[in-house]
Motif scaffolding. Structure first.
Motif, PDB file in Angstrom:
ATOM      1  N   ARG A 135      37.604  28.352  43.033  1.00  0.00           N
ATOM      2  CA  ARG A 135      38.681  28.980  42.522  1.00  0.00           C
ATOM      3  C   ARG A 135      39.259  27.875  41.499  1.00  0.00           C
ATOM      4  O   ARG A 135      39.012  26.605  41.549  1.00  0.00           O
ATOM      5  CB  ARG A 135      39.785  29.435  43.290  1.00  0.00           C
TER       6      ARG A 135
ATOM      7  N   GLU B 184      31.892  39.472  33.413  1.00  0.00           N
ATOM      8  CA  GLU B 184      31.240  38.370  33.612  1.00  0.00           C
ATOM      9  C   GLU B 184      29.936  38.386  32.647  1.00  0.00           C
ATOM     10  O   GLU B 184      29.422  39.367  32.359  1.00  0.00           O
ATOM     11  CB  GLU B 184      30.749  38.020  35.058  1.00  0.00           C
TER      12      GLU B 184
ATOM     13  N   TRP C 121      35.394  32.494  41.704  1.00  0.00           N
ATOM     14  CA  TRP C 121      33.973  33.121  41.851  1.00  0.00           C
ATOM     15  C   TRP C 121      33.524  33.153  43.365  1.00  0.00           C
ATOM     16  O   TRP C 121      34.041  32.514  44.043  1.00  0.00           O
ATOM     17  CB  TRP C 121      33.146  32.074  41.200  1.00  0.00           C
TER      18      TRP C 121
ATOM     19  N   CYS D  14      33.468  34.142  32.480  1.00  0.00           N
ATOM     20  CA  CYS D  14      34.214  35.528  32.850  1.00  0.00           C
ATOM     21  C   CYS D  14      35.459  35.318  31.890  1.00  0.00           C
ATOM     22  O   CYS D  14      36.309  34.502  31.711  1.00  0.00           O
ATOM     23  CB  CYS D  14      34.872  35.225  34.341  1.00  0.00           C
TER      24      CYS D  14
ATOM     25  N   ILE E 262      33.995  24.720  38.110  1.00  0.00           N
ATOM     26  CA  ILE E 262      34.847  25.556  37.596  1.00  0.00           C
ATOM     27  C   ILE E 262      36.029  25.171  36.346  1.00  0.00           C
ATOM     28  O   ILE E 262      36.651  23.876  36.664  1.00  0.00           O
ATOM     29  CB  ILE E 262      35.576  26.438  38.447  1.00  0.00           C
TER      30      ILE E 262
ATOM     31  N   TYR F 242      26.835  37.162  41.197  1.00  0.00           N
ATOM     32  CA  TYR F 242      28.059  36.277  40.972  1.00  0.00           C
ATOM     33  C   TYR F 242      29.391  37.235  40.547  1.00  0.00           C
ATOM     34  O   TYR F 242      28.911  37.821  39.416  1.00  0.00           O
ATOM     35  CB  TYR F 242      27.862  35.092  40.379  1.00  0.00           C
ATOM     36  N   TYR F 243      30.368  37.188  41.337  1.00  0.00           N
ATOM     37  CA  TYR F 243      31.562  37.954  40.554  1.00  0.00           C
ATOM     38  C   TYR F 243      32.820  37.082  40.406  1.00  0.00           C
ATOM     39  O   TYR F 243      32.895  35.961  40.907  1.00  0.00           O
ATOM     40  CB  TYR F 243      31.937  39.067  41.802  1.00  0.00           C
ATOM     41  N   CYS F 244      33.398  37.407  39.296  1.00  0.00           N
ATOM     42  CA  CYS F 244      34.743  36.755  38.953  1.00  0.00           C
ATOM     43  C   CYS F 244      35.761  37.641  39.492  1.00  0.00           C
ATOM     44  O   CYS F 244      35.739  38.723  39.424  1.00  0.00           O
ATOM     45  CB  CYS F 244      34.920  36.610  37.524  1.00  0.00           C
TER      46      CYS F 244
ATOM     47  N   ARG G  25      30.005  35.114  45.441  1.00  0.00           N
ATOM     48  CA  ARG G  25      28.804  35.730  45.279  1.00  0.00           C
ATOM     49  C   ARG G  25      28.274  36.329  46.483  1.00  0.00           C
ATOM     50  O   ARG G  25      28.864  36.368  47.715  1.00  0.00           O
ATOM     51  CB  ARG G  25      27.910  34.429  45.026  1.00  0.00           C
TER      52      ARG G  25
ATOM     53  N   LEU H 219      31.670  29.062  35.216  1.00  0.00           N
ATOM     54  CA  LEU H 219      31.210  28.372  36.425  1.00  0.00           C
ATOM     55  C   LEU H 219      29.770  27.471  36.126  1.00  0.00           C
ATOM     56  O   LEU H 219      28.954  28.464  35.727  1.00  0.00           O
ATOM     57  CB  LEU H 219      30.809  29.494  37.453  1.00  0.00           C
TER      58      LEU H 219
END
Length: 119
Positions: A50, A6, A36, A22, A70, A94-96, A38, A81
């Motif tokens: 998603r 990310e 995604w 990402c 997205i 924030y995570y992918c 968070r 995102l």
């Protein structure tokens, strides 16, 4: 194996916009969904949205619907995102994540990127 990285996090004022990226590598042909998530301090990880790997379908959490979008690029290796009308409560890491093959959970995760929204 799938690797996710990310980028794009930072500090933004409430009402502003930010775009996260990402980049996926490895066995990306096996991916069926990219998502995604968070996590804010003191809170559990939260689903954000998603997109299908084909890019033909998306869904979002109610808290971000209408503000976040997205998308993916034509090269089929980067998911974005776009975050608009940001609120202080959007502050989080924030995570992918990717779900591949016949998996029923997101097995592959990026390292996370910090988004901070100031008032």
């Amino acid at each position: 194996q799938v690797q996710l990285v990310e980028s794009g996090g930072g500090l933004v004022q409430a009402g502003g916009s930010l775009k996260l990226s990402c980049a996926a590598s490895g066995r990306t042909f096996s991916i069926n969904y990219m998502a995604w998530f968070r996590q804010a301090p003191g809170k559990e990880r939260e689903f954000v949205g998603r997109i299908s790997w084909s890019g033909l379908g998306t869904n979002y959490a109610g808290s971000v619907q209408g503000r976040f979008t997205i998308s993916r690029d034509n090269a089929m290796n980067t998911v974005y995102l776009q975050m608009n009308s940001l609120k202080t409560e959007d502050t989080a890491v924030y995570y992918c994540a990717a779900r591949a093959g016949r998996d029923n959970e997101y097995k592959y995760w990026g390292q996370g990127t910090q988004v901070t929204v100031s008032s």
